[in-house]
Design a protein around this motif. Structure first.
Motif, mmCIF file in Angstrom:
data_model
loop_
_atom_site.group_PDB
_atom_site.id
_atom_site.type_symbol
_atom_site.label_atom_id
_atom_site.label_comp_id
_atom_site.label_asym_id
_atom_site.label_seq_id
_atom_site.Cartn_x
_atom_site.Cartn_y
_atom_site.Cartn_z
ATOM 1 N N ARG A 225 0.812 -1.216 0.000
ATOM 2 C CA ARG A 225 0.000 0.000 0.000
ATOM 3 C C ARG A 225 0.846 1.266 0.000
ATOM 4 O O ARG A 225 0.324 2.355 -0.230
ATOM 5 C CB ARG A 225 -0.938 -0.006 1.207
ATOM 6 C CG ARG A 225 -1.944 -1.151 1.190
ATOM 7 C CD ARG A 225 -2.999 -0.997 2.266
ATOM 8 N NE ARG A 225 -3.832 0.172 2.034
ATOM 9 C CZ ARG A 225 -4.858 0.522 2.802
ATOM 10 N NH1 ARG A 225 -5.169 -0.213 3.863
ATOM 11 N NH2 ARG A 225 -5.574 1.596 2.537
ATOM 12 N N HIS A 226 2.134 1.133 0.254
ATOM 13 C CA HIS A 226 3.015 2.296 0.218
ATOM 14 C C HIS A 226 3.383 2.595 -1.234
ATOM 15 O O HIS A 226 3.692 1.676 -1.998
ATOM 16 C CB HIS A 226 4.276 2.025 1.042
ATOM 17 C CG HIS A 226 5.105 3.236 1.290
ATOM 18 N ND1 HIS A 226 5.982 3.750 0.352
ATOM 19 C CD2 HIS A 226 5.204 4.045 2.387
ATOM 20 C CE1 HIS A 226 6.580 4.815 0.858
ATOM 21 N NE2 HIS A 226 6.132 5.014 2.080
ATOM 22 N N PRO A 227 3.374 3.865 -1.650
ATOM 23 C CA PRO A 227 3.650 4.184 -3.065
ATOM 24 C C PRO A 227 5.031 3.759 -3.549
ATOM 25 O O PRO A 227 5.232 3.562 -4.754
ATOM 26 C CB PRO A 227 3.477 5.714 -3.132
ATOM 27 C CG PRO A 227 3.588 6.185 -1.712
ATOM 28 C CD PRO A 227 3.041 5.075 -0.879
ATOM 29 N N GLN A 228 5.991 3.604 -2.654
ATOM 30 C CA GLN A 228 7.341 3.196 -3.060
ATOM 31 C C GLN A 228 7.632 1.730 -2.759
ATOM 32 O O GLN A 228 8.750 1.268 -2.994
ATOM 33 C CB GLN A 228 8.380 4.070 -2.339
ATOM 34 C CG GLN A 228 8.329 5.538 -2.718
ATOM 35 C CD GLN A 228 9.232 6.360 -1.819
ATOM 36 O OE1 GLN A 228 8.823 6.851 -0.775
ATOM 37 N NE2 GLN A 228 10.483 6.502 -2.226
ATOM 38 N N GLY A 229 6.656 1.002 -2.255
ATOM 39 C CA GLY A 229 6.902 -0.355 -1.801
ATOM 40 C C GLY A 229 7.541 -1.252 -2.843
ATOM 41 O O GLY A 229 8.580 -1.879 -2.597
ATOM 42 N N GLU A 230 6.954 -1.327 -4.017
ATOM 43 C CA GLU A 230 7.447 -2.232 -5.054
ATOM 44 C C GLU A 230 8.799 -1.773 -5.599
ATOM 45 O O GLU A 230 9.703 -2.585 -5.808
ATOM 46 C CB GLU A 230 6.429 -2.341 -6.182
ATOM 47 C CG GLU A 230 6.904 -3.094 -7.430
ATOM 48 C CD GLU A 230 7.313 -4.544 -7.150
ATOM 49 O OE1 GLU A 230 7.924 -5.159 -8.042
ATOM 50 O OE2 GLU A 230 7.036 -5.060 -6.043
ATOM 51 N N SER A 231 8.966 -0.475 -5.836
ATOM 52 C CA SER A 231 10.241 0.007 -6.374
ATOM 53 C C SER A 231 11.371 -0.180 -5.364
ATOM 54 O O SER A 231 12.504 -0.511 -5.734
ATOM 55 C CB SER A 231 10.129 1.482 -6.768
ATOM 56 O OG SER A 231 9.828 2.296 -5.648
ATOM 57 N N LEU A 232 11.071 0.001 -4.085
ATOM 58 C CA LEU A 232 12.078 -0.230 -3.058
ATOM 59 C C LEU A 232 12.466 -1.699 -2.996
ATOM 60 O O LEU A 232 13.641 -2.038 -2.811
ATOM 61 C CB LEU A 232 11.563 0.233 -1.697
ATOM 62 C CG LEU A 232 11.476 1.745 -1.486
ATOM 63 C CD1 LEU A 232 10.751 2.065 -0.183
ATOM 64 C CD2 LEU A 232 12.868 2.383 -1.490
ATOM 65 N N ARG A 233 11.495 -2.574 -3.164
ATOM 66 C CA ARG A 233 11.795 -4.006 -3.153
ATOM 67 C C ARG A 233 12.746 -4.363 -4.290
ATOM 68 O O ARG A 233 13.713 -5.106 -4.090
ATOM 69 C CB ARG A 233 10.499 -4.802 -3.253
ATOM 70 C CG ARG A 233 10.624 -6.284 -2.917
ATOM 71 C CD ARG A 233 11.106 -7.128 -4.063
ATOM 72 N NE ARG A 233 10.242 -6.983 -5.219
ATOM 73 C CZ ARG A 233 10.566 -7.352 -6.453
ATOM 74 N NH1 ARG A 233 11.753 -7.889 -6.694
ATOM 75 N NH2 ARG A 233 9.724 -7.174 -7.465
ATOM 76 N N ARG A 234 12.508 -3.833 -5.481
ATOM 77 C CA ARG A 234 13.385 -4.117 -6.614
ATOM 78 C C ARG A 234 14.799 -3.593 -6.351
ATOM 79 O O ARG A 234 15.794 -4.276 -6.590
ATOM 80 C CB ARG A 234 12.818 -3.501 -7.900
ATOM 81 C CG ARG A 234 11.549 -4.176 -8.414
ATOM 82 C CD ARG A 234 11.272 -3.784 -9.857
ATOM 83 N NE ARG A 234 11.127 -2.334 -9.994
ATOM 84 C CZ ARG A 234 9.965 -1.676 -9.922
ATOM 85 N NH1 ARG A 234 8.844 -2.350 -9.696
ATOM 86 N NH2 ARG A 234 9.922 -0.378 -10.055
ATOM 87 N N GLY A 235 14.883 -2.357 -5.859
ATOM 88 C CA GLY A 235 16.193 -1.777 -5.571
ATOM 89 C C GLY A 235 16.926 -2.520 -4.472
ATOM 90 O O GLY A 235 18.146 -2.675 -4.524
ATOM 91 N N PHE A 236 16.164 -3.000 -3.486
ATOM 92 C CA PHE A 236 16.754 -3.736 -2.372
ATOM 93 C C PHE A 236 17.363 -5.046 -2.863
ATOM 94 O O PHE A 236 18.466 -5.417 -2.453
ATOM 95 C CB PHE A 236 15.680 -3.996 -1.320
ATOM 96 C CG PHE A 236 16.205 -4.465 0.002
ATOM 97 C CD1 PHE A 236 16.703 -3.557 0.928
ATOM 98 C CD2 PHE A 236 16.197 -5.811 0.336
ATOM 99 C CE1 PHE A 236 17.187 -3.983 2.167
ATOM 100 C CE2 PHE A 236 16.680 -6.252 1.559
ATOM 101 C CZ PHE A 236 17.176 -5.329 2.473
ATOM 102 N N ASP A 237 16.664 -5.761 -3.750
ATOM 103 C CA ASP A 237 17.195 -6.995 -4.319
ATOM 104 C C ASP A 237 18.517 -6.746 -5.033
ATOM 105 O O ASP A 237 19.487 -7.488 -4.868
ATOM 106 C CB ASP A 237 16.188 -7.588 -5.306
ATOM 107 C CG ASP A 237 15.287 -8.638 -4.657
ATOM 108 O OD1 ASP A 237 15.770 -9.379 -3.786
ATOM 109 O OD2 ASP A 237 14.105 -8.711 -5.029
#
Length: 262
Positions: A225-237
């Motif tokens: 539900r956070h607007p950056q959730g998915e992009s942060l997950r990709r960057g974290f990987d």
């Protein structure tokens, strides 16, 4: 498991209008707001709160390194685990750790590919206990301690033949076992080893793992539900892969991850 600000931008250059009447004052760049990331407060050696009120632990150091590699300003928000997950679920923080990586968590959160660590759900006993292997069947009719709010198998929580004894904290659970108030404790061996080596009340206590119910992965659960959730997950990987390739976590592992005596 606590608040640490990261990556504040440089201040703008001040132009003195009185001395330079024709110069235009430089406009300061917008300062990036740090991403709020929740961290649990009582899961040593992976995450806990130090005496100074700041977060400590293996996962804390790894997450900080990953966000630094991503060049994303980040602020840790220390919370009890249940509240941490609730805040991430509702999007008030971008993520929460340490969350168990399983199907249920994957339905509600974005999970990175490689967990931060694996920790067995061990059956712990006093070192003086018989050395027979303990499986779920062997727990029937026994008194077994566990930590409230942690995630345990449904068969254990629903059993009518196991006497379950809840503990409010990790240390309380180990003290319960050391004082023989329970036959066994369901707990991670790495976590137990840390407490035995760092807690005065447990000094001299010897425990060992007599059974293993699972070997679970744990890591950062990014909010859907956070607007950056998915992009942060990709960057974290991507950041984790780069750091692991450089062997960046070896020193952190040596500092925090202890083992029980066999």
């Amino acid at each position: 498991m606590k608040t640490v600000a990261w990556g504040s931008l440089a201040a703008a250059v001040l132009m003195l209008g009185g001395l330079l009447p024709h110069a235009q004052a430089a406009k300061p760049p917008a300062e990036a707001e740090p991403v709020l990331v929740g961290v649990e407060d009582d899961c040593a050696p992976f995450a806990w709160v130090g005496e100074d009120g700041q977060p400590r632990g293996y996962s804390v150091d790894v997450v900080r390194q990953a966000f630094s590699e991503m060049k994303v300003p980040m602020k840790l928000v220390v919370l009890p685990f249940e509240r941490c997950m609730r805040e991430a679920r509702q999007g008030r923080v971008a993520a929460c750790f340490n969350s168990m990586f399983n199907e249920e968590t994957a339905k509600e959160f974005h999970l990175h590919e490689v967990p931060l660590f694996h920790e067995p759900l061990g059956v712990l006993a006093l070192a003086s206990a018989p050395r027979a292997e303990v499986d779920p069947q062997a727990l029937q009719g026994r008194t077994v301690g566990y930590v409230q709010a942690y995630q345990y198998p449904e068969w254990f929580m629903n059993s009518t033949t196991i006497t379950r004894v809840p503990a409010r904290s990790d240390k309380a659970l180990l003290l319960m076992l050391a004082r023989q108030r329970v036959d066994f404790a369901l707990y991670g061996p790495t976590m137990a080893a840390w407490y035995l080596q760092t807690t005065p009340e447990l000094r001299g206590v010897k425990l060992r793992m007599v059974g293993q119910l699972s070997n679970d992965g744990f890591g950062v659960a990014f909010s859907r539900r956070h607007p950056q959730g998915e992009s942060l997950r990709r960057g974290f990987d991507q950041a984790l892969a780069k750091l692991q390739a450089r062997g960046a976590f070896k020193a952190v592992q040596q500092q925090y991850l202890k083992t029980l005596e066999p």
